[in-house]
Design an enzyme around this catalytic site. Structure first.
Site, short mmCIF file in Angstrom:
data_model
loop_
_atom_site.label_atom_id
_atom_site.label_comp_id
_atom_site.label_asym_id
_atom_site.label_seq_id
_atom_site.Cartn_x
_atom_site.Cartn_y
_atom_site.Cartn_z
N GLU A 38 54.86 44.05 30.56
CA GLU A 38 54.86 44.35 31.99
C GLU A 38 55.95 43.61 32.74
OE1 GLU A 38 50.33 45.56 32.94
OE2 GLU A 38 50.71 43.42 33.07
N ASP A 58 42.64 47.74 28.74
CA ASP A 58 42.72 46.72 29.79
C ASP A 58 41.41 46.53 30.55
OD1 ASP A 58 43.75 44.75 31.34
OD2 ASP A 58 45.07 46.01 32.51
N GLU A 64 38.26 43.46 38.09
CA GLU A 64 39.40 44.33 38.41
C GLU A 64 39.02 45.80 38.31
OE1 GLU A 64 42.79 43.54 35.95
OE2 GLU A 64 44.01 45.12 36.85
#
Lengths: 743, 743
Positions: free
Chosen positions: B314, B405, B433
């Site tokens: 990333e 994820d 998240e």
């Protein structure tokens, strides 16, 4: 509502998470620790009679009742009963017009819509012929007045006052007593040093944080009755429906505490959220957009206070972008909220250059670097003075206390007294942007008082700023005072425990500017820390010395605006590389081989001419200008002889040193304190260590830099800087707090 | 240290600022509210004897002592005396090797450096011939063990357990039990939903916030012994001297709580802060820079834990930018910290494309969009499996629990079991998240247990992930588990009161992964809320149902990664405009007119081939693949017949609806709760309202969108969406929290 219940709990030492964390502010209501006094109070208050002749007690009244019962139960450590009828040694709460209490002489004072009266009465009769002895009555015209009276009464007990012969009449001198939040929608707080915004926009309107309630209660306890929720560097999104319902949720929480909600209005909102092509205030479509927007807001929030606007300043859009005046802009908004009794607070903090109309290359979104000689000091006056009388009745012009920007010491803004036909509000700053930010102990009430007591001579001697603001000088129909909040998400609200004192002092002064800084300090200390006499005395001495200390270790003798750019943390008198001339320290101190200071006399920028003649006289002569303002108005030779017989250079050194010395003295005072809780004792001790280090940093950096011009040695008794000038110049703080972030 | 003192205080109802604000977590130590039990405990614990044969009790021992005395005084509401010698009905704290206690059989267990034992002893003699009855002994080899034993003992009382016949031996199964903070230096927290970072870097090292101490204590109470202070998307500034002294200040606070400090190392730090031209791990200058840096750190912090690194993922820099492998990068850092016994935790969360060496236009700072068919699922395995055995002994590879994820449900990462020669750590995510962020009640222990109990079949049946992680499967010399913290500056630490349960459960499982989710929930509830049986039962039911609820209303049947981009708040299965293919929901669900789901069988991306054959067998056949993983591994026709006899489309509708229904059931359960405090009761109630709204939003948005492919009607008993699809597509949340900010 849940019934008040008693639960015993244990406070362990700090490590066990139950310590005095500062969250309770000045509303702690812990048991009176003086046994004699406790006994006396217990005798004097046996029960409370809520003399409600009306059927449905309002939410405000319910809050007052709960506060009073809960507060007294805490302070007196006994169950407080609600009386069914009058009885002796009772507290009676009623509205003035109540018919039940027949024999009390309530006096002829006009308590208005917020004032209250607290009186001790030897004997009263009721209409049925009964009578009781020794009661205390808290009375008012309104529930809001009752609430303020209740807080005042609790304050008497919290501060260990005698309540035997009370005769208190208290009416606020200023109508709108505002706190302004510079809080962004992403929860960053511009110039905020106490965590992030307490407004959790993401979770509103469905989640009502207990903090919103506690915030309203704290403000109500000191008489604050208005809050601007959003940053003056505004985001138009707040005016969209999805945010307005969140604002409504907050307004609903605050309303029972007699607090109105206001928003900042971004001048270009019609373009940004309304899809219009222009925000020209004379455009009918724009005017209509704001009218509709106001209607939408008032439908959700019937008592919405109005708008605060920063326009054509520091890059904010405004009417000048369309060749219109501040009056055109303010009046358009004023017309939109007028049908709903809203007001517009239009800020005079402007230092844009006038747009060059007709110049095709003129970019209205960009600021133009002014010529240095134009003097930012003069701009607000130059722009607003000519507009006096041109504003709608519901417009208030909001003026910062000084002409530049919340410096440790400024002369008052020359606008005060200069706009008799336009209500002026004064804007103060609680958050310590230029006063050591989150870590310095600086009690601001002396600063506020200095400004309030300053004499504008607008209508002759005695035309103080307090009289301008409270409307008595020019018969303003709207009176307003505002302060930029220092409140954030920190557990103790303000980061530094003493930041609370500034919030508190501001509220008390907004209510009654005749109070002294010392008086307010004392009552705050007694409520917040302790009533022990020695501790109260020591803490008060520290507080009262602290403002002069910060002036001395940062900007003595009239220096100003010599901090680092951007985050404004730490000294940078050498800075000369920022985009606008008047963002740079060198613009303000003007040090050179000849001397230091900004000549604002007729020989210089002549900013002095904006004051009344009597004020000019005070400042214009270098030889009798008060030395604390000397470098504000004069460029003074390094060898100039000061009243102390020292040269200016020596005096400057001595002042910086004395600022540091005062901080060390504050440390000593603090270290010897007794009778305060361990957690806050340690917190303040740690902060004072930081303050001492940073005071030394300011002294060293500034004197080393100014020495490059004065070329004179440090006095022999002066502490020598620990590092060379280049070291101080090299310090960088990319993550210093409070520097905005996208809003 | 101040003496423990008792102060009575009053808890008023919420409005008076003294309510149960959640700050105390599970360490409340309020008086036992069962009078019979209270009497019993009081009888059983008369005093405590601290059997310190050594001269100077360590800070850790002092903390244990203070905790035990303070805790018992709170729970038993009586003064607890420190005994001068043995006596009956006493608690004895000693180290195992103590000579004083002669007659206790301590058993032969190896308590190691952190384990402890708590035993009830009928009668003991001391070496002088005396003897006493009915004592409880907490013993360990180390002070850390004593501290953990003390917390365990207090937990027994807090949860109302019988302490008559104790025989508890507890030794952690995993060595390094870490919380990882994704906290930036500007105090924003990536994926943080509980305010800002509790690390106030600006005020460190001089100001030690009480929260640092309370944080350490809370972690110690559940056995966590390591903390990574900074975000994996790292800023090299943290490695500079001015920040390292701040890190040292925190390390000094945490050390007595047996907690080591770790930092994230930005791979390009030698360039950014060291002034080098390269960060190539094979460059001698770079190697030397890291060695010097490690020396500098260890000089300040002798027990510094080591580095956590996110590299070549990333956009983060890494060894591949220089054509080197992850092993080259990790080993360089490992060599730097090895002389100090430090470790390197190198993350396997990578999905960069390999750099094109030799291609002059290759920009190592940019990521390249991979071909969609490459399947991000496979990348970590593809990059790391070949490196097994190539890492230094002090390198740990840190693998997220699933291959993508932290989704509501994922199959386990195929790396587990696949690297027998390399210690693997598992990384879990406490911050929600993808699980409703700050406002949804989702108890994560069932998710953690699902992964820990999953069988990799690496060494045949029973090769669970728990055994991989605790080292028993492959004899790892270092064992580590990590979880991304959900801790922030909110008064209650985690924003949602039930976020605390995830922090708690993680710590408990990290210590002992054999505990069940239900067992942990129960002990957490009893400590945090109440011991009242009905309330415990109801809250436990809510917690245990909550994880399946969120799977159902967000991503049922194996859907994954269909949330909005950037902030990850809310559904956006339609999103297909983000910079990389595998950032987009459409990449993952692959809905089309034929069906929905990601074919990862041999006919598709063949990610399944990364698992052991037995695992492949579980998933590869569309007809017997467990339905909760169906769309993870198969592209399934809309008309596919599910075990319920419904079509896939109908089942999908039904699952989404059942997610919503469970939330409503949770609300009902909560609304009927008794015996919990008003403030948290209301908080959770408000959050459940938000959760219900958002569950409906997920159901409506996802089903309306998927219906554009299935072209099938909603089942007749299905609630109809309140808005059309375009409405859900139009929703924007520019200020949703947790989305990074500059770090």
């Amino acid at each position: 509502m849940k019934k008040i219940s008693f639960i015993f709990c244990f406070l362990f030492s700090a490590g066990l998470m139950n310590a005095e964390d500062g969250y309770r502010l000045w509303l702690r209501y812990d048991k009176i620790d003086d046994p004699v006094l406790l006994q006396q109070y217990r005798k004097q208050i046996n029960s409370i009679y809520f003399d409600v002749y009306f059927n449905e007690p309002s939410p405000t009244f319910e809050i007052a009742k709960k506060e009073l019962i809960g507060g007294l139960q805490g302070l007196l450590d006994k169950k407080i009963n609600e009386g069914k009828d009058f009885s002796s040694y009772q507290l009676i709460i009623n509205k003035k017009r109540s018919e039940i209490v027949q024999t009390i002489d309530f006096g002829s004072e006009n308590l208005g819509s917020e004032g209250f009266k607290i009186i001790s009465v030897r004997r009263i009769h009721n209409k049925w012929g009964g009578g009781v002895n020794n009661v205390i009555v808290i009375t008012a015209n309104t529930d809001a007045g009752i609430l303020y009276g209740v807080f005042n009464f609790l304050r008497l007990i919290q501060t260990h006052q005698n309540i035997s012969n009370l005769n208190i009449v208290s009416v606020p001198k200023i109508q709108n007593r505002m706190v302004d939040h510079w809080d962004n929608l992403n929860r960053t707080v511009e110039r905020g040093y106490a965590g992030i915004s307490i407004w959790n926009w993401h979770e509103l309107p469905d989640y009502i944080d207990q903090r919103y309630i506690d915030y309203a209660r704290a403000n109500a306890s000191i008489g604050i009755n208005g809050t601007v929720l959003t940053n003056v560097n505004a985001n138009a999104l707040i005016l969209r429906k999805e945010y307005l319902v969140k604002v409504k949720a907050l307004a609903d929480v605050f309303r029972p505490y007699n607090i109105k909600v206001y928003l900042t209005a971004r001048f270009s909102a019609p373009i940004e959220t309304g899809g219009l092509k222009t925000a020209d205030p004379l455009d009918a479509g724009v005017q209509n957009w704001w009218k509709q927007k106001a209607n939408e807001i008032y439908q959700l929030i019937p008592d919405f206070g109005g708008f605060l606007v920063k326009a054509n300043s520091e890059g904010q859009p405004g009417p000048q972008s369309y060749g219109r005046s501040h009056a055109d802009g303010a009046n358009m908004l004023a017309d939109a909220v007028a049908p709903h009794n809203g007001i517009v607070m239009w800020r005079a903090f402007v230092y844009d250059v006038r747009p060059q109309q007709g110049n095709e290359n003129f970019d209205s979104t960009k600021e133009i670097t002014p010529i240095a000689s134009s003097d930012r000091f003069k701009q607000a006056y130059n722009e607003f003075k000519p507009l006096d009388g041109k504003f709608r009745k519901n417009v208030v012009i909001q003026v910062k206390n000084g002409p530049i920007d919340f410096q440790p010491r400024e002369p008052f803004s020359p606008l005060f007294g200069a706009m008799p036909q336009t209500p002026l509000a004064m804007e103060l700053q609680l958050t310590q942007e230029y006063l050591g930010q989150g870590t310095h102990l600086v009690y601001e009430a002396p600063l506020f008082k200095e400004v309030l007591d300053a004499d504008t001579y607008a209508n002759g001697k005695g035309s103080t700023i307090a009289k301008v603001i409270d409307g008595s000088l020019d018969n303003y129909s709207i009176t307003t005072i505002a302060a930029v909040a220092n409140i954030g998400s920190e557990r103790n609200w303000t980061n530094h425990p003493f930041g609370q004192a500034n919030w508190y002092a501001y509220g008390r002064l907004a209510w009654d500017h005749d109070l002294s800084a010392a008086q307010i300090a004392e009552e705050w200390i007694r409520q917040t820390f302790t009533n022990h006499k020695d501790a109260v005395g020591s803490i008060k001495k520290i507080m009262l010395a602290s403002r002069e200390a910060v002036v001395n270790y940062m900007t003595p003798l009239g220096l100003h605006h010599i901090m680092q750019g951007g985050h404004h943390y730490g000294p940078a008198p050498w800075q000369n590389n920022l985009g606008r001339a008047d963002w740079n320290p060198v613009y303000y101190h003007r040090a050179d081989s000849a001397g230091i200071g900004f000549d604002r006399t007729a020989a210089g920028s002549n900013a002095l001419s904006q004051y009344a003649a009597e004020v000019q006289k005070q400042f214009e002569n270098i030889h009798n200008c008060p030395e604390e303002f000397l470098l504000w108005f004069h460029h003074v030779p390094w060898t100039f002889k000061m009243r102390s017989e020292k040269t200016l250079w020596q005096e400057l050194c001595s002042k910086y040193q004395s600022g540091v010395d005062t901080v060390r003295w504050m440390q000593q005072q603090w270290n010897h304190l007794k009778n305060i809780d361990e957690e806050r004792y340690q917190q303040v001790k740690m902060f004072l260590t930081i303050q001492e280090k940073e005071a030394e940093w300011w002294r060293n950096a500034c004197l080393l830099y100014f020495q490059t011009f004065s070329k004179m040695p440090f006095p022999s008794n002066q502490e020598k800087p620990g590092q060379p000038l280049d070291y101080y110049k090299s310090l960088k703080f990319p993550f210093a707090p409070g520097n905005g972030g996208n809003n």
